[in-house]
Design a protein around this motif. Sequence first.
Motif, PDB file in Angstrom:
ATOM      1  N   LYS A 201       0.802  -1.217   0.000  1.00  0.00           N
ATOM      2  CA  LYS A 201       0.000   0.000   0.000  1.00  0.00           C
ATOM      3  C   LYS A 201       0.841   1.276   0.000  1.00  0.00           C
ATOM      4  O   LYS A 201       0.282   2.377   0.038  1.00  0.00           O
ATOM      5  CB  LYS A 201      -0.944  -0.001   1.211  1.00  0.00           C
ATOM      6  CG  LYS A 201      -2.009  -1.099   1.141  1.00  0.00           C
ATOM      7  CD  LYS A 201      -2.860  -1.151   2.396  1.00  0.00           C
ATOM      8  CE  LYS A 201      -3.838  -2.334   2.337  1.00  0.00           C
ATOM      9  NZ  LYS A 201      -4.831  -2.199   1.251  1.00  0.00           N
ATOM     10  N   ILE A 202       2.165   1.136  -0.066  1.00  0.00           N
ATOM     11  CA  ILE A 202       3.011   2.327  -0.037  1.00  0.00           C
ATOM     12  C   ILE A 202       3.132   2.913  -1.442  1.00  0.00           C
ATOM     13  O   ILE A 202       3.204   2.182  -2.438  1.00  0.00           O
ATOM     14  CB  ILE A 202       4.418   2.011   0.547  1.00  0.00           C
ATOM     15  CG1 ILE A 202       5.133   3.293   0.932  1.00  0.00           C
ATOM     16  CG2 ILE A 202       5.239   1.185  -0.423  1.00  0.00           C
ATOM     17  CD1 ILE A 202       4.528   4.024   2.089  1.00  0.00           C
ATOM     18  N   ALA A 203       3.133   4.231  -1.517  1.00  0.00           N
ATOM     19  CA  ALA A 203       3.281   4.903  -2.806  1.00  0.00           C
ATOM     20  C   ALA A 203       4.731   4.828  -3.271  1.00  0.00           C
ATOM     21  O   ALA A 203       5.651   4.727  -2.454  1.00  0.00           O
ATOM     22  CB  ALA A 203       2.862   6.369  -2.670  1.00  0.00           C
ATOM     23  N   PRO A 204       4.979   4.877  -4.576  1.00  0.00           N
ATOM     24  CA  PRO A 204       6.358   4.969  -5.055  1.00  0.00           C
ATOM     25  C   PRO A 204       7.064   6.153  -4.396  1.00  0.00           C
ATOM     26  O   PRO A 204       6.515   7.243  -4.312  1.00  0.00           O
ATOM     27  CB  PRO A 204       6.198   5.185  -6.560  1.00  0.00           C
ATOM     28  CG  PRO A 204       4.881   4.537  -6.891  1.00  0.00           C
ATOM     29  CD  PRO A 204       4.008   4.815  -5.700  1.00  0.00           C
ATOM     30  N   GLY A 205       8.244   5.894  -3.869  1.00  0.00           N
ATOM     31  CA  GLY A 205       8.978   6.940  -3.180  1.00  0.00           C
ATOM     32  C   GLY A 205       8.559   7.164  -1.749  1.00  0.00           C
ATOM     33  O   GLY A 205       9.127   8.016  -1.055  1.00  0.00           O
ATOM     34  N   GLY A 206       7.561   6.422  -1.276  1.00  0.00           N
ATOM     35  CA  GLY A 206       7.077   6.586   0.098  1.00  0.00           C
ATOM     36  C   GLY A 206       7.957   5.879   1.112  1.00  0.00           C
ATOM     37  O   GLY A 206       8.971   5.258   0.768  1.00  0.00           O
ATOM     38  N   THR A 207       7.548   5.962   2.377  1.00  0.00           N
ATOM     39  CA  THR A 207       8.352   5.410   3.469  1.00  0.00           C
ATOM     40  C   THR A 207       7.498   4.519   4.359  1.00  0.00           C
ATOM     41  O   THR A 207       6.423   4.921   4.808  1.00  0.00           O
ATOM     42  CB  THR A 207       8.954   6.539   4.335  1.00  0.00           C
ATOM     43  OG1 THR A 207       9.781   7.375   3.523  1.00  0.00           O
ATOM     44  CG2 THR A 207       9.788   5.966   5.470  1.00  0.00           C
ATOM     45  N   VAL A 208       7.980   3.301   4.598  1.00  0.00           N
ATOM     46  CA  VAL A 208       7.398   2.408   5.594  1.00  0.00           C
ATOM     47  C   VAL A 208       8.347   2.392   6.784  1.00  0.00           C
ATOM     48  O   VAL A 208       9.492   1.947   6.669  1.00  0.00           O
ATOM     49  CB  VAL A 208       7.206   0.978   5.060  1.00  0.00           C
ATOM     50  CG1 VAL A 208       6.634   0.077   6.166  1.00  0.00           C
ATOM     51  CG2 VAL A 208       6.311   0.961   3.844  1.00  0.00           C
ATOM     52  N   VAL A 209       7.889   2.907   7.913  1.00  0.00           N
ATOM     53  CA  VAL A 209       8.691   2.890   9.136  1.00  0.00           C
ATOM     54  C   VAL A 209       8.307   1.653   9.937  1.00  0.00           C
ATOM     55  O   VAL A 209       7.153   1.507  10.355  1.00  0.00           O
ATOM     56  CB  VAL A 209       8.473   4.162   9.980  1.00  0.00           C
ATOM     57  CG1 VAL A 209       9.343   4.106  11.240  1.00  0.00           C
ATOM     58  CG2 VAL A 209       8.808   5.406   9.167  1.00  0.00           C
ATOM     59  N   VAL A 210       9.262   0.774  10.144  1.00  0.00           N
ATOM     60  CA  VAL A 210       9.022  -0.470  10.874  1.00  0.00           C
ATOM     61  C   VAL A 210       9.494  -0.265  12.304  1.00  0.00           C
ATOM     62  O   VAL A 210      10.684  -0.080  12.558  1.00  0.00           O
ATOM     63  CB  VAL A 210       9.776  -1.641  10.224  1.00  0.00           C
ATOM     64  CG1 VAL A 210       9.480  -2.939  10.977  1.00  0.00           C
ATOM     65  CG2 VAL A 210       9.397  -1.769   8.757  1.00  0.00           C
ATOM     66  N   LEU A 211       8.554  -0.290  13.262  1.00  0.00           N
ATOM     67  CA  LEU A 211       8.926  -0.014  14.642  1.00  0.00           C
ATOM     68  C   LEU A 211       8.524  -1.090  15.626  1.00  0.00           C
ATOM     69  O   LEU A 211       8.709  -0.923  16.839  1.00  0.00           O
ATOM     70  CB  LEU A 211       8.330   1.328  15.084  1.00  0.00           C
ATOM     71  CG  LEU A 211       6.808   1.446  15.090  1.00  0.00           C
ATOM     72  CD1 LEU A 211       6.363   2.223  16.327  1.00  0.00           C
ATOM     73  CD2 LEU A 211       6.313   2.182  13.852  1.00  0.00           C
ATOM     74  N   GLY A 212       7.998  -2.204  15.133  1.00  0.00           N
ATOM     75  CA  GLY A 212       7.615  -3.263  16.054  1.00  0.00           C
ATOM     76  C   GLY A 212       7.069  -4.481  15.334  1.00  0.00           C
ATOM     77  O   GLY A 212       6.818  -4.451  14.117  1.00  0.00           O
TER      78      GLY A 212
END
Length: 296
Positions: A201-212
């Motif tokens: 579901k992330i847009a091209p160039g977007g950021t997924v922050v994994v915190l847990g």
Amino acid sequence: MKALINTSEGLIFKTVADPSPAPNQALVAVRAFSLNRGELALLAARTEGWRPGQDVAGVVVEAAADGSGPTPGTRVVALVEDSGWAELAAVPTARLAELPDEVEIEQAAALPLAGRTALNTIRLGGNLLGRKVLVTGATGGVGHYQVQLAVLSGADVTAVARSGADYGAAKAVPSITDAEGPYDLVAESSGGESLHHAIAKIAPGGTVVVLGTSSGAKAPIDVYDFIGHEGARLVNYMSYADPSPINRDLQTLSKLIAQQKLTTDLGFHADWTQIKVALDELRHRTFRGKAVLTIQ
């Protein structure tokens, strides 16, 4: 003073010597502290006389000898390494902030680790004005702050919140599978299949922050998962490695509380004698938001 000590038989109250502050530490009378999910794992691993506790709020009773930090009588919030579940704590002045009059001690105690994690994970998304943000685990200790901070940043926020609490989000959905992307930022704390869906579901160039990985599941990731999401990045966030000044972050969060732009969701509030009940309810996720215990 009294302090909570972890043993092989579990947590116990014990009378121990008062802390002897280093020159850069203030002595704080702890009035309230909050619990974090990560402390459940630490309690299971450190069973031989370890003293837990990171999030504290209280009153300075002895100023730091080097002249840094607030004077005696000042109400403060702090993020300590450990030993915070006690009547007194020696706190480096770089890890505490003075509280505005409008902020209650219990509110402040709920801020340090969860609030700072939320603040800095949302910052990783850059300029969010008019952008789409997805927060998984939105009713958790970190998530409910992430939603509010993203909304304050001008983002169009979707909260994954099974209880229906949206904390000001434009939309709340019961599952990440119901979220309509693409998103410019996904704050992902569940792990497993949720992380796979976050990438999808992330847009091209977007950021997924994994915190847990609150689901406890692992998620093997393949480079081909990013087809259609080119340029997107996965960023791992570890609170202990965050270089942002702790005192400044706590000042920022406290001011937002004072201005009524940020709220704490106290899902469990009791005297610290109820610590085992609080930990059990945290372990079984019977409340949303934060658990705060007070010391009379």
